[in-house]
Design an enzyme around this catalytic site. Structure first.
Site: not given
Length: 345
Positions: A15, A18, A46-48, A66, A137-138, A225
């Site tokens: 992460c 990011k 809300s950037k949730d 993610d 998936g891809h 999280d």
């Protein structure tokens, strides 16, 4: 254990890859109006952690994705961490995951397909632990290894936990120790001692299943999280969205062992300074150590929970049943001034 060192094939890690909050805000600004969907309960505003759509009968579908570049060298462990991190967003909303599909970018002329197979096997194992199928998936040919999941879950609409619904007087708890970015940076720099190699992966591979239990408590007012923006960044999102400020007890923060040693060795992720540059003006004045811990990008980090007194004892009991010993790390209070987070040493 594979002899492949995956972290040497990527410029970032976990992460910590990011895009910074400041740059992301610029990217997401748009003059094009979004579709006005009356069934969208939680969206982008809300950037949730995930989106929630009302499907009727008091139920919501939770949707998230993610993915990132390797944060550890071992392919199987990388797959486990990436999957654990992706599924966490469902738990952070109070939901139950029901299915996942994989996202894979792979440098096919650099790394053997058998290595990618190990990554996906790691993801599949974690999906099994979560009680869901990795159903497809891809994949694309990419210059660096990338792996993650798109995950779908369900949640009762009256049990959704958002990151912008905290209240004045709530107590803050964190379910995993901080320092993941520091220790994984030590590994990437070749400074991580062999006896410390499992400290961060053990935390990163622990599913945040307990979020589904916490969501049953009406006094859990907000939950999120802690990932790439660090504890300070995700707490700031909670405070700004909820119209409150936080008083953080720095000495109460849970830390991975040896964090201070690796800080002394200069193992500070690039994402730490990008994070601080994005939101440091909204934080209390602090020394370098405090900044490097609060802004440390976490990968598959713990749940940050804001709970009122009416449910605090029950939350601690649920945590204890799951083998977690939690201590309060701070309190939410009425907002005053421009600084949202006060740090008490």
């Amino acid at each position: 254990m594979s002899s492949i060192r995956l972290t040497q094939y990527s410029h970032g890690a976990g992460c910590g890859c990011k895009i910074s909050p400041k740059v992301l805000d610029t990217i997401l600004k748009s003059q094009i109006p979004g579709f006005d969907d009356p069934t969208l309960v939680v969206g982008n505003s809300s950037k949730d952690d995930a989106a929630v759509v009302d499907i009727g009968n008091g139920q919501g579908i939770v949707s998230t994705t993610d993915f990132f570049m390797p944060i550890v060298d071992d392919p199987f462990t990388f797959g486990r961490i990436a999957a654990t991190n992706a599924i966490s967003d469902i738990y952070a909303m109070g939901g139950k995951p029901i299915v996942a599909i994989a996202i894979l970018g792979w440098p096919i002329n650099t790394l053997a397909p058998e290595v990618a197979q190990q990554v996906i096997d790691g993801g599949r194992q974690v999906c099994h632990e979560a009680g869901i199928s990795l159903a497809g998936g891809h994949s694309i040919d990419a210059p660096e290894p990338i792996f993650g999941l798109a995950v779908t879950g369900i949640v009762p609409l009256d049990a959704i936990k958002q990151n912008d619904t905290a209240k004045v007087g709530d107590t803050l708890y964190l379910t995993k120790p901080l320092g993941i970015g520091i220790l994984t940076t030590a590994q990437k720099k070749g400074k991580l001692k062999p006896e410390h190699e499992q400290l961060a992966p053990n935390a990163m591979c622990t599913l945040n299943k307990i979020g589904q239990r916490f969501a049953e408590l009406p006094g859990v007012h907000a939950m999120t999280d802690v990932t790439g923006f660090g504890l300070a960044g995700h707490l700031l999102e909670m405070c700004e969205g909820s119209g409150v400020s936080a008083r953080l007890d720095f000495k109460a923060l849970p830390l991975l062992d040896e964090v201070d040693y690796y800080l002394s060795e200069g193992c500070v992720p690039g994402g730490t300074l990008r994070n601080f540059d994005s939101y440091g003006d909204k934080l209390d004045a602090m020394d370098d150590r405090t900044r490097n811990i609060l802004c440390d990008p976490q990968t598959s980090g713990g749940l940050l929970v804001a709970v009122g007194k009416e449910s605090e004892a029950e939350l601690l009991a649920i945590a204890a049943q799951a083998g977690l010993t939690l201590s309060p790390i701070g309190q939410l209070q009425a907002r005053t001034g421009n600084q949202f987070i006060e740090v008490v040493q």
